[in-house]
Design an enzyme around this catalytic site. Structure first.
Site, mmCIF file in Angstrom:
data_model
loop_
_atom_site.group_PDB
_atom_site.id
_atom_site.type_symbol
_atom_site.label_atom_id
_atom_site.label_comp_id
_atom_site.label_asym_id
_atom_site.label_seq_id
_atom_site.Cartn_x
_atom_site.Cartn_y
_atom_site.Cartn_z
ATOM 1 N N ASP A 67 0.836 -1.203 0.000
ATOM 2 C CA ASP A 67 0.000 0.000 0.000
ATOM 3 C C ASP A 67 0.869 1.250 0.000
ATOM 4 O O ASP A 67 2.076 1.181 0.166
ATOM 5 C CB ASP A 67 -0.960 -0.016 1.204
ATOM 6 C CG ASP A 67 -0.282 -0.405 2.516
ATOM 7 O OD1 ASP A 67 0.963 -0.448 2.552
ATOM 8 O OD2 ASP A 67 -0.980 -0.670 3.497
ATOM 9 N N ASP A 136 -7.965 -2.215 14.022
ATOM 10 C CA ASP A 136 -9.366 -2.406 13.615
ATOM 11 C C ASP A 136 -9.526 -3.597 12.664
ATOM 12 O O ASP A 136 -10.566 -3.768 12.041
ATOM 13 C CB ASP A 136 -9.930 -1.132 12.964
ATOM 14 C CG ASP A 136 -9.178 -0.727 11.702
ATOM 15 O OD1 ASP A 136 -8.231 -1.452 11.302
ATOM 16 O OD2 ASP A 136 -9.538 0.303 11.100
ATOM 17 N N HIS A 138 -7.712 -4.213 9.954
ATOM 18 C CA HIS A 138 -7.373 -4.021 8.539
ATOM 19 C C HIS A 138 -6.075 -4.742 8.196
ATOM 20 O O HIS A 138 -5.212 -4.938 9.052
ATOM 21 C CB HIS A 138 -7.315 -2.533 8.157
ATOM 22 C CG HIS A 138 -6.151 -1.751 8.666
ATOM 23 N ND1 HIS A 138 -6.280 -0.676 9.514
ATOM 24 C CD2 HIS A 138 -4.819 -1.855 8.435
ATOM 25 C CE1 HIS A 138 -5.104 -0.160 9.764
ATOM 26 N NE2 HIS A 138 -4.188 -0.851 9.135
ATOM 27 N N GLU A 143 -9.685 -1.115 5.061
ATOM 28 C CA GLU A 143 -10.382 -0.750 6.287
ATOM 29 C C GLU A 143 -11.692 -1.532 6.418
ATOM 30 O O GLU A 143 -12.163 -2.130 5.444
ATOM 31 C CB GLU A 143 -10.679 0.758 6.271
ATOM 32 C CG GLU A 143 -9.431 1.641 6.224
ATOM 33 C CD GLU A 143 -8.718 1.744 7.575
ATOM 34 O OE1 GLU A 143 -8.791 0.795 8.387
ATOM 35 O OE2 GLU A 143 -8.078 2.775 7.814
HETATM 36 C C1 GLP Z 1 -0.606 0.297 8.546
HETATM 37 C C2 GLP Z 1 -0.212 -0.522 7.325
HETATM 38 C C3 GLP Z 1 -0.493 -1.984 7.511
HETATM 39 C C4 GLP Z 1 0.021 -2.446 8.859
HETATM 40 C C5 GLP Z 1 -0.667 -1.688 9.965
HETATM 41 C C6 GLP Z 1 -0.211 -2.116 11.333
HETATM 42 O O1 GLP Z 1 -1.918 0.672 8.537
HETATM 43 N N1 GLP Z 1 -0.842 -0.057 6.145
HETATM 44 O O2 GLP Z 1 0.111 -2.715 6.473
HETATM 45 O O3 GLP Z 1 -0.212 -3.824 9.003
HETATM 46 O O4 GLP Z 1 -0.349 -0.314 9.788
HETATM 47 O O5 GLP Z 1 0.984 -1.458 11.639
HETATM 48 P P1 GLP Z 1 1.964 -1.866 12.779
HETATM 49 O O6 GLP Z 1 2.632 -3.103 12.334
HETATM 50 O O7 GLP Z 1 2.914 -0.712 12.882
HETATM 51 O O8 GLP Z 1 1.129 -2.039 14.002
#
Ligand code: GLP
Length: 261
Positions: A67, A136, A138, A143
């Site tokens: 992304d 949440d 995702h 989302e």
């Molecule tokens: C972002 C990214 C996701 C990731 C999520 C969780 O939203 N787009 O790919 O999995 O954060 O992040 P973290 O691993 O820092 O908790």
């Protein structure tokens, strides 16, 4: 889904790195899926270490990121393309152009999304996708409410995700872009093996829903229940709401050595 619960986050990273290293040993020209975020950082550190000291090579591999924020300037330190270069790509030996991500600066975002899907297909699809999960539920930036059949497209981030990610923007929620491009849920489940990492109590509810809840767009990660080969790597805190945690521990402890992840 295979759920692996470990007390040590470093051990989780070692298991994920082992899976990547085994894939590259079997197929040096494998296609990797790379996630940004804090969850895979220890994995990337371990891969960089193995590259530096054990000759693990990515020279024939390709990779696709999940992304990208829309509109962040090319030199912005939190642009996901910059982040993945910093966290992994610049520390190993991918050849220039071998790692691609959705173009959040494209004049025609819709066309950029279609081109990205085509590029993944042309590469033969993703062999191993490293994945995190948002609080949440995702995955990538899909989302709640995302279509389970979605492909790469533009999405609007939720207030919760923007608040979660504000720590990367000096704590300023308003500085977190509102829009992103993200691989869709159907894009992600097309990867042949998904290795998802989650640590910390903040992920416990999302992990419980993902593994044990009903499949629903309200918890997008539940789409992974439809995938035949998902490995979920958890620390004790992220596993703390799992109803069948003891069963997952027994299963992993009794796992035949030949099976691998
Ligand atoms: C972002 C990214 C996701 C990731 C999520 C969780 O939203 N787009 O790919 O999995 O954060 O992040 P973290 O691993 O820092 O908790």
């Amino acid at each position: 889904m295979e759920v692996v619960i470990q007390t040590s986050a470093q051990h989780l990273a070692t298991l994920a790195a082992d899976a990547v290293a085994q894939l590259l040993a079997d197929r040096p020209d494998a296609v990797l899926g790379l996630a940004t975020g804090s969850s895979p950082l220890a994995v990337y550190d371990e891969l960089a270490r193995r590259h530096a000291t054990e000759g693990l090579s990515f020279a024939r591999a390709q990779a696709f990121t999940l992304d990208e924020y829309v509109g962040l300037p090319a030199d912005h330190p939190e642009r996901y393309r910059t982040v993945i270069d910093r966290d992994l790509v610049g520390r190993v030996d991918f050849v220039p152009g071998a790692v691609r991500g959705p173009d959040g600066l494209a004049a025609d975002l819709r066309a950029a999304c279609e081109q990205y899907e085509a590029a993944i297909a042309e590469a033969g699809g993703v062999d191993l996708q490293i994945l995190g999960i948002g609080t949440d539920g995702h995955i990538a930036f899909n989302e709640p409410g995302s279509s389970l059949a979605s492909r790469t497209r533009i999405k609007t981030l939720t207030a919760q995700t923007r608040a979660d990610n504000a720590r990367f923007f000096g704590g300023d929620v308003a500085a977190v872009p509102q829009h992103c491009l993200t691989q869709g849920l159907a894009t992600i489940v097309a990867a042949r093996h998904v290795v998802l990492l989650a640590t910390g109590r903040g992920k416990a509810e999302a992990v419980h829903q993902m593994v044990e809840g009903p499949i629903s767009a309200m918890w997008p990660a539940t789409v992974l229940q439809l995938h035949p080969h998902v490995t979920v790597l958890l620390d004790e805190a992220a596993a703390s709401r799992l109803q069948l945690a003891d069963y997952y521990r027994e299963t992993y402890a009794a796992k035949p050595a030949w099976q691998g992840l």
